[in-house]
Design a protein around this motif. Structure first.
Motif, PDB file in Angstrom:
ATOM      1  N   ALA A 191       0.897  -1.296   0.155  1.00  0.00           N
ATOM      2  CA  ALA A 191       0.009   0.127  -0.205  1.00  0.00           C
ATOM      3  C   ALA A 191       0.925   1.236   0.068  1.00  0.00           C
ATOM      4  CB  ALA A 191      -0.923   0.102   1.245  1.00  0.00           C
ATOM      5  N   LEU A 192       1.963   1.381   0.712  1.00  0.00           N
ATOM      6  CA  LEU A 192       3.125   2.443   0.674  1.00  0.00           C
ATOM      7  C   LEU A 192       3.812   2.465  -0.472  1.00  0.00           C
ATOM      8  CD1 LEU A 192       4.224   1.861   4.370  1.00  0.00           C
ATOM      9  CD2 LEU A 192       2.962   3.881   3.731  1.00  0.00           C
TER      10      LEU A 192
ATOM     11  N   LEU B  23       1.648  -2.363  14.657  1.00  0.00           N
ATOM     12  CA  LEU B  23       0.564  -3.262  14.251  1.00  0.00           C
ATOM     13  C   LEU B  23       0.080  -3.540  15.615  1.00  0.00           C
ATOM     14  CD1 LEU B  23       1.590  -5.625  11.420  1.00  0.00           C
ATOM     15  CD2 LEU B  23       0.375  -3.502  11.259  1.00  0.00           C
ATOM     16  N   PRO B  24      -1.221  -3.621  15.855  1.00  0.00           N
ATOM     17  CA  PRO B  24      -2.124  -3.908  17.139  1.00  0.00           C
ATOM     18  C   PRO B  24      -1.971  -5.615  17.074  1.00  0.00           C
ATOM     19  CG  PRO B  24      -3.697  -3.404  15.390  1.00  0.00           C
ATOM     20  CD  PRO B  24      -2.495  -3.044  14.793  1.00  0.00           C
ATOM     21  N   HIS B  25      -1.685  -6.047  18.445  1.00  0.00           N
ATOM     22  CA  HIS B  25      -1.593  -7.451  18.484  1.00  0.00           C
ATOM     23  C   HIS B  25      -2.503  -8.060  19.761  1.00  0.00           C
ATOM     24  CE1 HIS B  25       1.733  -8.751  15.712  1.00  0.00           C
ATOM     25  NE2 HIS B  25       2.045  -7.548  15.925  1.00  0.00           N
ATOM     26  N   ARG B  26      -2.785  -9.101  19.730  1.00  0.00           N
ATOM     27  CA  ARG B  26      -3.654  -9.658  20.923  1.00  0.00           C
ATOM     28  C   ARG B  26      -2.709  -9.890  22.163  1.00  0.00           C
ATOM     29  NH1 ARG B  26      -5.907 -15.221  18.015  1.00  0.00           N
ATOM     30  NH2 ARG B  26      -3.655 -15.344  17.806  1.00  0.00           N
ATOM     31  N   LEU B  27      -3.269  -9.806  23.183  1.00  0.00           N
ATOM     32  CA  LEU B  27      -2.625  -9.999  24.574  1.00  0.00           C
ATOM     33  C   LEU B  27      -1.649 -11.213  24.504  1.00  0.00           C
ATOM     34  CD1 LEU B  27      -5.554  -8.965  27.093  1.00  0.00           C
ATOM     35  CD2 LEU B  27      -3.571  -7.501  26.494  1.00  0.00           C
ATOM     36  N   GLY B  28      -0.480 -10.864  25.037  1.00  0.00           N
ATOM     37  CA  GLY B  28       0.340 -12.212  25.163  1.00  0.00           C
ATOM     38  C   GLY B  28       1.150 -12.229  23.843  1.00  0.00           C
TER      39      GLY B  28
ATOM     40  N   TYR C 267      -4.654   0.749  12.737  1.00  0.00           N
ATOM     41  CA  TYR C 267      -5.872  -0.013  12.569  1.00  0.00           C
ATOM     42  C   TYR C 267      -6.159  -0.236  11.288  1.00  0.00           C
ATOM     43  CZ  TYR C 267      -5.745   0.443  17.691  1.00  0.00           C
ATOM     44  OH  TYR C 267      -5.589   0.708  18.919  1.00  0.00           O
ATOM     45  N   ASP C 268      -5.991   0.644  10.131  1.00  0.00           N
ATOM     46  CA  ASP C 268      -6.410   0.503   8.992  1.00  0.00           C
ATOM     47  C   ASP C 268      -5.365   0.742   7.923  1.00  0.00           C
ATOM     48  OD1 ASP C 268      -7.420   1.610   6.450  1.00  0.00           O
ATOM     49  OD2 ASP C 268      -9.411   1.302   7.433  1.00  0.00           O
ATOM     50  N   ILE C 269      -5.029  -0.020   7.239  1.00  0.00           N
ATOM     51  CA  ILE C 269      -3.573  -0.036   6.188  1.00  0.00           C
ATOM     52  C   ILE C 269      -3.963   1.051   5.386  1.00  0.00           C
ATOM     53  CG2 ILE C 269      -2.502  -1.250   4.580  1.00  0.00           C
ATOM     54  CD1 ILE C 269      -2.447  -3.856   6.589  1.00  0.00           C
ATOM     55  N   ASP C 270      -4.884   0.975   4.555  1.00  0.00           N
ATOM     56  CA  ASP C 270      -5.222   2.035   3.742  1.00  0.00           C
ATOM     57  C   ASP C 270      -5.298   3.373   4.208  1.00  0.00           C
ATOM     58  OD1 ASP C 270      -4.813   0.383   1.391  1.00  0.00           O
ATOM     59  OD2 ASP C 270      -7.137  -0.145   1.474  1.00  0.00           O
ATOM     60  N   ALA C 271      -5.758   3.460   5.271  1.00  0.00           N
ATOM     61  CA  ALA C 271      -5.981   5.059   5.902  1.00  0.00           C
ATOM     62  C   ALA C 271      -4.667   5.370   6.360  1.00  0.00           C
ATOM     63  CB  ALA C 271      -6.882   4.818   6.993  1.00  0.00           C
TER      64      ALA C 271
END
Length: 257
Positions: free
Chosen positions: A58-59, A173-178, A196-200
């Motif tokens: 995208a970049l 990038l957001p990740h899950r706990l742990g 949270y939004d790659i295109d944005a």
């Protein structure tokens, strides 16, 4: 051919010490383009792998050159996602070596179509400390740093320290706990922003080529062209779209999904 850098690179002025020597192979014109650094774990999760490929592509479509360190995992994915003609690989060894060996083919492609750089003279073999030196250069070249996945106390977190010292903005990038506890810590402590939004996120750095009045890739794919013709016309952009799941190749034809 390995060449010695005999021209200034303003971005490297942000390093604690401007490199006394630099060598390169490939297209030095990429240094004049907007650049973003992407780094992360050598053992990325499947989620991370997909997100990094999408983000780099995208970049790249917005004219941004992706900078990374040619290591296994996130680095290699970032280079591939950007397309080898739109990426800079910074090495922790001399440019007569392609290390790690598992990425030798990728590094060779970047030498031919993109840009490979090193602070280390030909003949130098990578050491633990040379990767730290490499990381500082990777961070300095980009206008911002994206950390895709990182454990606490990892080499990737050393890159974060360099970015903070240089006053660069850090995204993760957001990740899950742990998972990816290093990046989760950065978010918790307010030291980074989440993508949270790659295109944005990519749109913060410009309009996509597909929306900027250039050759219309999507419209072209709607005509179900032959794969060979599409490769000749669009090259790396075709591969990026396939990896992103936007097109498929069926019976030698490009199909828009």
């Amino acid at each position: 051919m390995v060449r010695k850098v005999d021209f200034p690179i303003p971005e490297l002025e942000e390093m604690e010490h401007y490199p006394p020597h630099l060598w390169y192979k490939g297209n030095r014109a990429l240094l004049a383009r907007p650049k973003i650094s992407i780094v992360g774990s050598r053992r990325p999760l499947s989620y991370t792998r997909s997100a990094v490929m999408q983000l780099a592509a995208a970049l790249s479509r917005r004219g941004i050159v992706i900078v990374s360190g040619a290591a296994m995992g996130v680095d290699a994915l970032a280079h591939r996602g950007a397309g080898v003609s739109n990426t800079i690989a910074v090495m922790g060894c001399g440019l007569d070596h392609r290390y790690p060996a598992i990425n030798a083919s990728l590094i060779g492609e970047i030498e031919e179509k993109g840009l490979v750089m090193s602070q280390f003279e030909p003949g130098f073999r990578a050491r633990g400390w040379s990767f730290v030196v490499r990381n500082e250069t990777v961070v300095a070249l980009g206008s911002v740093l994206v950390v895709a996945q990182a454990d606490r106390d990892s080499g990737t977190m050393r890159s974060v320290a360099f970015a903070e010292k240089m006053g660069k903005k850090i995204y993760v990038l957001p990740h899950r706990l742990g998972e990816s506890e290093g990046t989760n810590d950065l978010l918790k402590e307010g030291r980074a922003e989440a993508i949270y939004d790659i295109d944005a996120f990519a749109s913060l750095f410009g309009a996509s080529e597909e929306a900027s009045g250039g050759e219309d890739f999507i419209l072209y794919c709607k005509s179900a062209p032959s794969y060979e013709e599409a490769v000749k016309r669009f090259g790396d952009r075709l591969f990026e779209a396939e990896l992103e799941g936007r097109i498929a190749i069926e019976n030698g034809r490009v199909i828009l999904l």
